[in-house]
Design a protein around this motif. Structure first.
Motif, PDB file in Angstrom:
ATOM      1  N   LEU A   1     -98.764 -91.001 -63.749  1.00  8.31           N
ATOM      2  CA  LEU A   1     -97.596 -91.864 -63.840  1.00  8.31           C
ATOM      3  C   LEU A   1     -97.796 -93.053 -62.904  1.00  8.31           C
ATOM      4  N   LEU A   2     -97.376 -94.221 -63.347  1.00 12.07           N
ATOM      5  CA  LEU A   2     -97.467 -95.410 -62.515  1.00 12.07           C
ATOM      6  C   LEU A   2     -96.372 -95.376 -61.447  1.00 12.07           C
ATOM      7  N   LEU A   3     -96.700 -95.878 -60.280  1.00 10.13           N
ATOM      8  CA  LEU A   3     -95.715 -96.002 -59.215  1.00 10.13           C
ATOM      9  C   LEU A   3     -95.268 -97.450 -59.145  1.00 10.13           C
ATOM     10  N   LEU A   4     -93.990 -97.676 -59.406  1.00  7.84           N
ATOM     11  CA  LEU A   4     -93.399 -98.999 -59.275  1.00  7.84           C
ATOM     12  C   LEU A   4     -92.795 -99.121 -57.885  1.00  7.84           C
ATOM     13  N   LEU A   5     -93.189-100.168 -57.163  1.00  9.62           N
ATOM     14  CA  LEU A   5     -92.671-100.426 -55.827  1.00  9.62           C
ATOM     15  C   LEU A   5     -92.222-101.884 -55.786  1.00  9.62           C
ATOM     16  N   GLY A   6     -90.905-102.100 -55.824  1.00  4.76           N
ATOM     17  CA  GLY A   6     -90.412-103.465 -55.988  1.00  4.76           C
ATOM     18  C   GLY A   6     -90.765-103.962 -57.374  1.00  4.76           C
ATOM     19  N   ASP A   7     -91.523-105.071 -57.433  1.00  4.85           N
ATOM     20  CA  ASP A   7     -91.974-105.560 -58.735  1.00  4.85           C
ATOM     21  C   ASP A   7     -93.484-105.417 -58.897  1.00  4.85           C
ATOM     22  N   VAL A   8     -94.086-104.543 -58.082  1.00  2.00           N
ATOM     23  CA  VAL A   8     -95.539-104.341 -58.101  1.00  2.00           C
ATOM     24  C   VAL A   8     -95.825-102.885 -58.435  1.00  2.00           C
ATOM     25  N   ILE A   9     -96.940-102.648 -59.115  1.00  3.22           N
ATOM     26  CA  ILE A   9     -97.406-101.291 -59.410  1.00  3.22           C
ATOM     27  C   ILE A   9     -98.700-101.076 -58.631  1.00  3.22           C
ATOM     28  N   PRO A  10     -98.600-100.556 -57.399  1.00  2.73           N
ATOM     29  CA  PRO A  10     -99.783-100.462 -56.548  1.00  2.73           C
ATOM     30  C   PRO A  10    -100.598 -99.183 -56.700  1.00  2.73           C
ATOM     31  N   ALA A  11    -100.061 -98.194 -57.435  1.00  2.00           N
ATOM     32  CA  ALA A  11    -100.756 -96.903 -57.496  1.00  2.00           C
ATOM     33  C   ALA A  11    -100.306 -96.133 -58.729  1.00  2.00           C
ATOM     34  N   ARG A  12    -101.058 -95.100 -59.025  1.00  2.00           N
ATOM     35  CA  ARG A  12    -100.656 -94.118 -60.037  1.00  2.00           C
ATOM     36  C   ARG A  12    -100.962 -92.741 -59.489  1.00  2.00           C
ATOM     37  N   THR A  13    -100.229 -91.734 -59.978  1.00  2.00           N
ATOM     38  CA  THR A  13    -100.399 -90.385 -59.468  1.00  2.00           C
ATOM     39  C   THR A  13    -100.396 -89.375 -60.611  1.00  2.00           C
ATOM     40  N   ASP A  14    -101.313 -88.427 -60.534  1.00  4.30           N
ATOM     41  CA  ASP A  14    -101.477 -87.389 -61.553  1.00  4.30           C
ATOM     42  C   ASP A  14    -100.707 -86.153 -61.101  1.00  4.30           C
ATOM     43  N   LEU A  15     -99.677 -85.777 -61.869  1.00  3.20           N
ATOM     44  CA  LEU A  15     -98.771 -84.710 -61.459  1.00  3.20           C
ATOM     45  C   LEU A  15     -98.844 -83.514 -62.390  1.00  3.20           C
ATOM     46  N   ARG A  16     -98.545 -82.364 -61.837  1.00  2.55           N
ATOM     47  CA  ARG A  16     -98.391 -81.136 -62.626  1.00  2.55           C
ATOM     48  C   ARG A  16     -97.315 -80.285 -61.969  1.00  2.55           C
ATOM     49  N   ALA A  17     -96.370 -79.830 -62.773  1.00  3.12           N
ATOM     50  CA  ALA A  17     -95.319 -78.949 -62.274  1.00  3.12           C
ATOM     51  C   ALA A  17     -95.767 -77.497 -62.434  1.00  3.12           C
ATOM     52  N   ASP A  18     -96.018 -76.812 -61.333  1.00  2.53           N
ATOM     53  CA  ASP A  18     -96.334 -75.384 -61.354  1.00  2.53           C
ATOM     54  C   ASP A  18     -95.014 -74.643 -61.190  1.00  2.53           C
ATOM     55  N   ARG A  19     -94.415 -74.304 -62.311  1.00  2.00           N
ATOM     56  CA  ARG A  19     -93.068 -73.750 -62.271  1.00  2.00           C
ATOM     57  C   ARG A  19     -93.052 -72.306 -61.775  1.00  2.00           C
ATOM     58  N   GLU A  20     -94.143 -71.584 -61.940  1.00  2.00           N
ATOM     59  CA  GLU A  20     -94.193 -70.212 -61.430  1.00  2.00           C
ATOM     60  C   GLU A  20     -94.124 -70.202 -59.910  1.00  2.00           C
ATOM     61  N   ARG A  21     -94.800 -71.158 -59.276  1.00  2.00           N
ATOM     62  CA  ARG A  21     -94.801 -71.210 -57.810  1.00  2.00           C
ATOM     63  C   ARG A  21     -93.706 -72.110 -57.258  1.00  2.00           C
ATOM     64  N   GLY A  22     -93.051 -72.877 -58.140  1.00  2.00           N
ATOM     65  CA  GLY A  22     -92.030 -73.800 -57.676  1.00  2.00           C
ATOM     66  C   GLY A  22     -92.598 -74.977 -56.920  1.00  2.00           C
ATOM     67  N   VAL A  23     -93.764 -75.455 -57.379  1.00  2.00           N
ATOM     68  CA  VAL A  23     -94.481 -76.495 -56.649  1.00  2.00           C
ATOM     69  C   VAL A  23     -94.797 -77.669 -57.573  1.00  2.00           C
ATOM     70  N   LEU A  24     -94.606 -78.875 -57.068  1.00  2.00           N
ATOM     71  CA  LEU A  24     -95.080 -80.073 -57.750  1.00  2.00           C
ATOM     72  C   LEU A  24     -96.468 -80.378 -57.200  1.00  2.00           C
ATOM     73  N   GLU A  25     -97.477 -80.222 -58.050  1.00  2.00           N
ATOM     74  CA  GLU A  25     -98.853 -80.484 -57.647  1.00  2.00           C
ATOM     75  C   GLU A  25     -99.186 -81.955 -57.861  1.00  2.00           C
ATOM     76  N   VAL A  26     -99.698 -82.580 -56.820  1.00  2.00           N
ATOM     77  CA  VAL A  26    -100.207 -83.943 -56.915  1.00  2.00           C
ATOM     78  C   VAL A  26    -101.724 -83.821 -56.985  1.00  2.00           C
ATOM     79  N   ARG A  27    -102.265 -84.000 -58.170  1.00  2.00           N
ATOM     80  CA  ARG A  27    -103.690 -83.758 -58.372  1.00  2.00           C
ATOM     81  C   ARG A  27    -104.553 -84.983 -58.136  1.00  2.00           C
ATOM     82  N   GLY A  28    -103.903 -86.101 -57.867  1.00  2.00           N
ATOM     83  CA  GLY A  28    -104.648 -87.311 -57.560  1.00  2.00           C
ATOM     84  C   GLY A  28    -103.702 -88.471 -57.321  1.00  2.00           C
ATOM     85  N   VAL A  29    -104.082 -89.368 -56.430  1.00  2.00           N
ATOM     86  CA  VAL A  29    -103.321 -90.586 -56.173  1.00  2.00           C
ATOM     87  C   VAL A  29    -104.326 -91.732 -56.093  1.00  2.00           C
TER      88      VAL A  29
END
Length: 417
Positions: free
Chosen positions: A328-356
């Motif tokens: 997903l793209l990260l919008l900060l103000g009017d700039v998109i400086p980064a993107r982050t790869d996410l996965r919701a591990d619902r069994e563990r109740g954890v939002l995994e950030v697999r890359g930034v």
């Protein structure tokens, strides 16, 4: 001579036209507030593109979160059901999408064209089994809303085609054809994310002529985009540029669109500014943006306005992915400086950030680029909001090879919080 706009002003207009810049909720609201959040989003976007990938959250749930913060997606489920409170209909707009009733009506010409198209498999069914189409309608009227698979089982039709790809039964092909041609309505999705169909009642009012429908869709797209170009306008509802050009010319002649020169380090770009586009006031927004959000629908416009070249990883073979599977793209103000790869591990109740991953932003002046500390701090706050929205209790950040240059700084910020 065309008016001039700065590059940052053009970005801000584009974002505000899409409903960005308002306050975003940090806690789950009541049902009525979630419905209002959906309504406010649809007033700007007119549609929510549907996608089945749920590695983090479904694509059609994200635009409301992006614009308004935490909300209950059950509001969309309720808003898609038949009845007085219905807000959206599923149809092919920008791919499969939930659209407003107005857009659904205007796209009737596309459904009529589908009914006249020569599908080999449908022609074969019509020739050898002409009874199947009325049989499908009658069965759905009898058993109530049902998926194509359930209907096929109900009819005892279990023979699928050979080979790979869309291996549907004949009745499933018939259902798909009847939906695309407007004879069946989708009234929701089941737990397997299959459409649930019912027959459409006979039409009482005459259809909108195609030329008028295209003109009205073009007007909606230009207002939603705020500042655009013919390619982005056509792409919004998956029309052809040749279809929308007469409508664009008419909007220019009436003064609803104006040509402007947008400054850019690689040379000024001529774009089309809507008369009612919001002003370019700065945005103090941090938000995750789906690859299927109208903000990023048209990849050339995304690159032209935001300096971001985006190819989603889910359609790329794993060895060729450079920025994750579903970033997903990260919008900060009017700039998109980064993107982050996410996965919701619902069994563990954890939002995994697999890359930034930092965006290269090759043309953006250094003075307009937020520093690493600001980016990771803003992302950490947004990830906390995203985790709470999805009912997850913690955020975990992977670090190491292939996780991007911002993963370690983000992990440090989250560990310290």
């Amino acid at each position: 001579m065309a008016d001039a706009l700065s590059w940052s002003a053009a970005r801000r207009i584009a974002l505000r036209a899409q409903g960005m810049g308002g306050t975003r909720r940090t806690t789950m609201p009541q049902a009525a507030a979630s419905r209002r959040a959906l309504v406010r989003t649809l007033e700007r976007t007119h549609l929510l593109q549907i996608d089945s990938v749920s590695v983090f959250a479904r694509a059609h749930h994200l635009p409301v979160f992006t614009r308004t913060g935490i909300w209950d997606p059950a509001a969309l489920d309720r808003a898609s059901r038949p009845g007085r409170s219905r807000l959206v209909r599923e149809t092919l707009a920008h791919e499969a999408a939930f659209t407003t009733e107005e857009v659904h009506t205007l796209l009737d010409f596309r459904r009529r064209a589908t009914s006249e198209r020569d599908w080999d498999v449908i022609r074969e069914i019509a020739t050898t089994s002409p009874h199947l189409f009325p049989q499908v309608r009658e069965a759905l009227a009898e058993i109530g809303p049902a998926s194509a698979a359930a209907l096929s089982r109900h009819l005892g039709d279990t023979e699928r085609g050979e080979g790979w790809g869309w291996r549907r039964t004949r009745s499933q092909w018939a259902v798909e054809y009847l939906f695309r041609s407007g004879e069946l309505d989708c009234v929701g999705r089941n737990s397997q994310f299959e459409r649930l169909y019912t027959p459409v009642p006979p039409r009482e009012e005459p259809p909108v002529p195609e030329a008028e429908a295209v003109a009205r869709l073009t007007a909606l797209a230009t207002r939603s985009l705020g500042i655009s170009d013919p390619g982005a306008i056509a792409d919004y509802f998956r029309l052809r540029i040749g279809q929308v050009r007469p409508a664009i010319d008419e909007l220019l002649a009436r003064g609803e669109l104006t040509e402007v020169e947008v400054a850019h380090p690689a040379g000024a770009r001529t774009m089309l500014l809507h008369r009612d586009a919001p002003g370019p006031s700065p945005l103090r927004t941090t938000a995750l943006v789906s690859p299927f959000d109208p903000i990023v629908f048209h990849r050339p416009r995304l690159e032209q306005l935001f300096d971001v070249e985006y190819r989603i990883g889910i359609y790329t073979p794993a060895p060729q992915r450079t920025t994750g599977y579903y970033s997903l793209l990260l919008l900060l103000g009017d700039v998109i400086p980064a993107r982050t790869d996410l996965r919701a591990d619902r069994e563990r109740g954890v939002l995994e950030v697999r890359g930034v991953y930092a965006e290269p932003l090759p043309h953006l002046p250094a003075r307009q680029r937020p520093g690493t500390d600001r980016v990771v701090a803003a992302l950490a706050e947004e990830l906390d909001r995203a985790a709470r929205w999805q009912g997850l209790e913690a955020v975990e950040v992977r670090t190491g090879e292939g996780t991007g240059e911002l993963s370690r700084p983000l992990a440090a910020v989250i560990a310290a919080s």
